[in-house]
Design a protein around this motif. Structure first.
Motif, mmCIF file in Angstrom:
data_model
loop_
_atom_site.group_PDB
_atom_site.id
_atom_site.type_symbol
_atom_site.label_atom_id
_atom_site.label_comp_id
_atom_site.label_asym_id
_atom_site.label_seq_id
_atom_site.Cartn_x
_atom_site.Cartn_y
_atom_site.Cartn_z
ATOM 1 N N LEU A 302 -3.229 -6.763 5.020
ATOM 2 C CA LEU A 302 -3.001 -6.982 3.610
ATOM 3 C C LEU A 302 -3.340 -5.612 2.955
ATOM 4 C CD1 LEU A 302 -4.109 -10.711 3.060
ATOM 5 C CD2 LEU A 302 -1.932 -9.774 3.512
ATOM 6 N N GLN A 303 -3.835 -4.834 3.603
ATOM 7 C CA GLN A 303 -4.271 -3.370 2.853
ATOM 8 C C GLN A 303 -5.091 -3.473 1.685
ATOM 9 O OE1 GLN A 303 0.080 -2.471 3.233
ATOM 10 N NE2 GLN A 303 -0.757 -0.388 3.302
ATOM 11 N N TYR A 364 -2.238 -4.634 -10.292
ATOM 12 C CA TYR A 364 -1.864 -4.275 -8.722
ATOM 13 C C TYR A 364 -0.213 -4.303 -9.184
ATOM 14 C CZ TYR A 364 -5.889 -4.755 -6.243
ATOM 15 O OH TYR A 364 -7.091 -4.553 -5.607
ATOM 16 N N THR A 365 0.475 -3.737 -8.155
ATOM 17 C CA THR A 365 1.917 -3.809 -7.845
ATOM 18 C C THR A 365 2.517 -4.961 -8.065
ATOM 19 O OG1 THR A 365 1.350 -2.014 -6.062
ATOM 20 C CG2 THR A 365 3.595 -2.807 -6.384
ATOM 21 N N SER A 368 7.683 -8.303 -7.367
ATOM 22 C CA SER A 368 9.007 -7.956 -7.444
ATOM 23 C C SER A 368 9.132 -6.494 -6.594
ATOM 24 C CB SER A 368 9.549 -7.786 -8.868
ATOM 25 O OG SER A 368 8.839 -7.049 -9.779
ATOM 26 N N ASP A 369 7.958 -5.534 -6.957
ATOM 27 C CA ASP A 369 7.998 -4.512 -6.213
ATOM 28 C C ASP A 369 7.979 -4.464 -4.807
ATOM 29 O OD1 ASP A 369 8.012 -3.028 -8.634
ATOM 30 O OD2 ASP A 369 5.980 -2.421 -8.772
ATOM 31 N N LEU A 370 7.205 -5.362 -4.275
ATOM 32 C CA LEU A 370 6.982 -5.669 -2.723
ATOM 33 C C LEU A 370 8.325 -6.137 -2.370
ATOM 34 C CD1 LEU A 370 5.410 -6.256 -0.330
ATOM 35 C CD2 LEU A 370 4.978 -8.655 -1.327
ATOM 36 N N TYR A 372 11.271 -5.781 -3.396
ATOM 37 C CA TYR A 372 12.299 -4.512 -3.548
ATOM 38 C C TYR A 372 11.808 -3.322 -2.376
ATOM 39 C CZ TYR A 372 14.570 -0.114 -5.251
ATOM 40 O OH TYR A 372 15.380 0.921 -5.311
ATOM 41 N N LYS A 373 10.679 -3.132 -2.209
ATOM 42 C CA LYS A 373 10.289 -2.199 -1.407
ATOM 43 C C LYS A 373 10.680 -2.600 0.065
ATOM 44 C CE LYS A 373 8.388 1.438 0.520
ATOM 45 N NZ LYS A 373 7.358 1.464 1.382
ATOM 46 N N TYR B 23 12.945 -6.431 -9.708
ATOM 47 C CA TYR B 23 12.349 -6.080 -8.523
ATOM 48 C C TYR B 23 11.688 -4.573 -8.598
ATOM 49 C CZ TYR B 23 14.045 -9.919 -6.019
ATOM 50 O OH TYR B 23 14.546 -11.241 -5.658
ATOM 51 N N GLY B 24 11.657 -3.915 -9.806
ATOM 52 C CA GLY B 24 11.125 -2.747 -9.878
ATOM 53 C C GLY B 24 11.680 -1.401 -8.957
ATOM 54 N N GLN B 25 11.009 -0.450 -9.136
ATOM 55 C CA GLN B 25 11.516 0.869 -8.771
ATOM 56 C C GLN B 25 10.543 1.653 -7.854
ATOM 57 O OE1 GLN B 25 14.770 1.490 -8.704
ATOM 58 N NE2 GLN B 25 15.530 0.666 -10.403
ATOM 59 N N ASP B 26 9.336 1.314 -7.886
ATOM 60 C CA ASP B 26 8.103 2.025 -7.180
ATOM 61 C C ASP B 26 8.158 2.038 -5.906
ATOM 62 O OD1 ASP B 26 4.737 2.086 -7.558
ATOM 63 O OD2 ASP B 26 6.082 3.455 -6.788
ATOM 64 N N ALA B 27 8.748 3.083 -5.294
ATOM 65 C CA ALA B 27 8.972 3.101 -3.827
ATOM 66 C C ALA B 27 7.597 3.323 -2.917
ATOM 67 C CB ALA B 27 10.098 4.178 -3.376
ATOM 68 N N ALA B 29 4.987 1.950 -3.531
ATOM 69 C CA ALA B 29 3.873 0.772 -3.590
ATOM 70 C C ALA B 29 4.060 0.200 -2.111
ATOM 71 C CB ALA B 29 4.250 -0.207 -4.792
ATOM 72 N N PRO B 30 3.121 0.261 -1.506
ATOM 73 C CA PRO B 30 3.192 -0.488 -0.040
ATOM 74 C C PRO B 30 3.452 -2.129 -0.051
ATOM 75 C CG PRO B 30 1.059 0.568 0.041
ATOM 76 C CD PRO B 30 1.771 0.634 -1.417
ATOM 77 N N ASN B 31 2.776 -2.670 -0.880
ATOM 78 C CA ASN B 31 2.616 -4.139 -1.045
ATOM 79 C C ASN B 31 1.771 -4.752 -2.137
ATOM 80 O OD1 ASN B 31 0.471 -5.214 -0.174
ATOM 81 N ND2 ASN B 31 0.907 -5.321 1.923
ATOM 82 N N ILE B 32 1.843 -5.912 -2.462
ATOM 83 C CA ILE B 32 1.242 -6.626 -3.668
ATOM 84 C C ILE B 32 -0.254 -6.297 -3.597
ATOM 85 C CG2 ILE B 32 1.059 -8.883 -2.539
ATOM 86 C CD1 ILE B 32 1.939 -9.967 -5.316
ATOM 87 N N PHE B 33 -0.462 -6.314 -2.450
ATOM 88 C CA PHE B 33 -2.171 -6.162 -2.373
ATOM 89 C C PHE B 33 -2.726 -4.952 -2.354
ATOM 90 C CE2 PHE B 33 -0.555 -9.972 -0.163
ATOM 91 C CZ PHE B 33 -1.480 -11.073 -0.773
ATOM 92 N N SER B 34 -1.941 -3.933 -2.671
ATOM 93 C CA SER B 34 -2.408 -2.430 -2.311
ATOM 94 C C SER B 34 -3.043 -1.970 -3.882
ATOM 95 C CB SER B 34 -1.235 -1.537 -2.177
ATOM 96 O OG SER B 34 -0.772 -1.751 -0.937
ATOM 97 N N GLU B 35 -4.064 -1.287 -3.845
ATOM 98 C CA GLU B 35 -4.649 -0.987 -4.991
ATOM 99 C C GLU B 35 -3.645 0.288 -5.716
ATOM 100 O OE1 GLU B 35 -8.605 -0.099 -7.170
ATOM 101 O OE2 GLU B 35 -8.425 -1.389 -5.420
ATOM 102 N N PRO B 36 -3.819 0.284 -7.128
ATOM 103 C CA PRO B 36 -2.965 1.191 -7.717
ATOM 104 C C PRO B 36 -3.726 2.787 -7.355
ATOM 105 C CG PRO B 36 -3.998 0.220 -9.385
ATOM 106 C CD PRO B 36 -4.293 -0.587 -7.875
#
Lengths: 445, 192
Positions: A302-303, A364-365, A368-370, A372-373, B23-27, B29-36
């Motif tokens: 889950l990084q 956190y991100t 929806s970013d997830l 999309y990515k 859905y955002g545009q930040d390419a 960001a690896p996933n929701i659990f990642s620290e900014p």
């Protein structure tokens, strides 16, 4: 490869066993290398630039004279090293030469022992056995500082045979007494190992059929050269890395490698991870994750970048208290990891890691970013993505359906086709991850 | 049909733009659990890092080394400590504990009193008294460290620091073979 699955499938399997699982990027790296090159990289940590880990560790300000800090330090290493097998072998040796700070009461000596395991992780078994026999923490743990010519203490002599080399039934009480005499005077002073010559028994001894003025070094050489030692070690390695119920044919093959390679641990591991049994359906998802594997694996998959400072306690409540194995035999492993209380702790951990406690949501991100990515456009794809990430897609169809229904229903439980707002979507994603982490398959590696 | 086509395209554009913005545009960001990116240069940290940093700031503000002065448990682990040094240091630490006990007890009682609530009028006196006790503790501990460092050699102080940093080579623990020469060397040092 002995079956129809592709290389990436078995590389993932390898990394769950030879490491603690991977982040998606790490997996990509190893898959690109291919199985054999990935294995070679794992077996040769000295060829890897791991300096970033050391730099990051420096920035954490760990205090190595404090046990809790020491536990955090090791967890940090396990989670973020580029040499996962090195850490996994350190964990293996910690269980094999089980030493607990509850008795040693010296975290820095435990730190020294831990570094010793890392240093000798892949070398000749003889060298490791020699180093551990002179290790201050081990000397205190098995009372060898009380082993004197006038009153030999048999603890270390007994355990080196029963637990570290031959296994029970392969030596006699006479051998224990003679080995104890050979180790008399092997003690520790504040500056490390020390041989108190006035307390050492220089008389003749007969040990496993060898007679002479034997000392501890001779006993270690004799023990390491026994065929049964190779078998004992092979059995433990196969049990640790492959299956709780080891395949006897495989154990024999690995034991033979021990003899043929002049006791090389690296050669044994290479043979183990290349063995048809390891690369078979029988070994796939066939081992229960230890708390270390579960916790570190989750952090990697889950990084997670902000580790809960209570992780050592969480692992202890699951049954694996680092630097404090339950007894001289270490952790039993296998089914012993699973009990009603420890299972509950695993579920609590899943809840913790997917909740705000573990990562401050507001920073956190967004969910929806997830989406999309990762190109996830519907509930089914979300479930597939996390099932693939967390359990390698090894999930019954009925579970897929249940999770998809969960994902596609709104907060009141009603099925919806509308695009969810970010908050609901985030809660649903965390829910799906939590549910998968509580599945039986997630407890397996 | 031709009249409907622009409407369909319009609708598609509307859906796509809504979808993309949601859905955002930040390419990156690896996933929701990642620290900014930003905090801690984006390196992984433990959750109590801020607490540790706060503790350090407090110590820096007070201008004291109250938590940096090594305790007995740490000092006695110095690998090259001789038996005589160990005995001397043990006495020093024991004396210090006895000296500090009344002050620490008083501070503890004040903490209890504080947790039970004190009247606003008492606030300033209360705080000044706490600062005063704290200063006495700091001064006593600094005196202790001064005495301890007189007994330790520079090398040993360095070793202690290395132990706290985890940079002391563990090889000093385990790489000494009991060869006759090594044994005699050790023995001589032990006798001295």
């Amino acid at each position: 490869m002995v079956n129809t699955k592709d290389s990436s499938f078995w590389t993932n399997h390898l990394l769950r066993r030879a490491g603690f699982g991977t982040t998606p990027d790490e997996l990509k790296h190893y898959v690109q290398l291919g199985y054999n090159k990935a294995l070679n990289e794992l077996l040769n940590p000295k060829q890897i630039d791991n300096s970033q880990l050391e730099t990051n560790i420096q920035k954490q300000n760990f205090d190595y004279t404090n046990l809790d800090e020491l536990k955090r330090w090791w967890i940090y290493r396990m989670a973020f090293t580029k040499c996962p097998l090195e850490e996994k072998m350190t964990l293996f040796w910690h269980g094999h030469f089980a030493t607990s700070d509850r008795k040693v009461k010296n975290p820095y000596a435990m730190y020294g022992q831990n570094q010793l395991f890392r240093k000798y992780a892949f070398g000749r078994f003889d060298d490791l056995l020699m180093a551990i026999s002179k290790d201050p923490a081990m000397i205190i743990w098995l009372d060898n500082q009380q082993n004197r010519q006038s009153s030999p203490n048999e603890n270390y002599a007994r355990e080196i045979m029963e637990l570290f080399t031959l296994g029970i039934g392969n030596y006699t009480e006479k051998d224990v007494k003679e080995a104890a005499r050979a180790f008399t005077g092997w003690t520790t002073l504040p500056d490390g190992f020390f041989l108190r010559s006035n307390q050492h028994d220089y008389g003749y001894k007969t040990f496993l059929g060898v007679t002479g003025n034997l000392n501890g070094t001779d006993i270690i050489k004799i023990l390491a050269s026994q065929r049964v030692t190779g078998h004992f070690l092979a059995n433990k390695l196969v049990k640790f890395f492959v299956a709780d119920d080891p395949d006897s044919g495989m154990v024999n093959r690995i034991a033979q490698v021990y003899i043929d390679s002049n006791h090389s641990i690296k050669a044994m591991l290479h043979a183990l991870f290349s063995d048809p049994v390891f690369l078979s359906e029988k070994a796939y998802h066939a081992k229960i994750k230890s708390p270390a594997e579960l916790v570190i694996g989750s952090v990697k998959l889950l990084q997670v970048k902000t580790l809960d400072h209570n992780l050592p306690k969480i692992m202890a409540s699951m049954g694996q208290d680092l630097f404090a194995p339950p007894n001289v035999k270490g952790w039993d492993g296998g089914k012993a990891w699973i009990a009603t209380d420890t299972m509950m702790e695993r579920f609590n951990f899943a809840s913790l890691i997917t909740s705000n406690k573990f990562n401050r949501l507001e920073q956190y991100t967004s969910a929806s970013d997830l989406m999309y990515k990762q190109g996830l456009r519907n509930a089914r794809q979300v479930v597939n993505y996390f099932a693939e990430l967390l359990v390698d897609g090894d999930m019954p169809q009925s579970t897929y359906t249940t999770l998809t229904n969960y994902m596609s229903s709104n907060s009141t439980g009603t099925k919806t086709t509308k695009i969810m707002d970010n908050q609901t979507l985030d809660a649903k994603l965390r829910g799906v991850v939590h549910l998968i982490m509580t599945l039986p398959t997630y407890q397996l590696c | 049909m031709l009249k409907i086509l622009p409407c369909i395209f319009g609708l598609l554009i509307l859906i796509t733009s809504t979808f993309c913005s949601a859905y955002g545009q930040d390419a990156t960001a690896p996933n929701i659990f990642s620290e900014p990116q930003s905090e801690n240069e984006n390196i992984p940290v433990f959750s109590d890092n801020k607490k540790r940093a706060a503790k350090k700031r407090l110590n820096d503000t007070l201008g004291s080394n109250i938590d940096k002065i090594p305790n007995w448990q740490q000092v006695k682990m110095i690998p090259s400590l001789s038996g005589q040094q160990k005995r001397q240091l043990n006495v020093l630490y024991k004396q210090s504990r006895e000296e500090l006990k009344p002050l620490l007890d008083e501070l503890k009682a004040m903490k209890t009193q504080n947790s039970q609530g004190i009247t606003p009028g008492q606030n300033i006196d209360f705080r000044n008294k706490a600062i005063d006790i704290r200063e006495q503790i700091v001064s006593s501990r600094q005196k202790l460290w001064s005495n301890v460092s007189n007994i330790l050699t520079d090398k040993q102080i360095k070793e202690l620091d290395q132990m706290k940093q985890g940079t002391l080579t563990p090889a000093t623990f385990n790489d000494q073979s009991p060869t006759a020469a090594n044994m005699m060397k050790k023995r001589r040092r032990f006798i001295q």
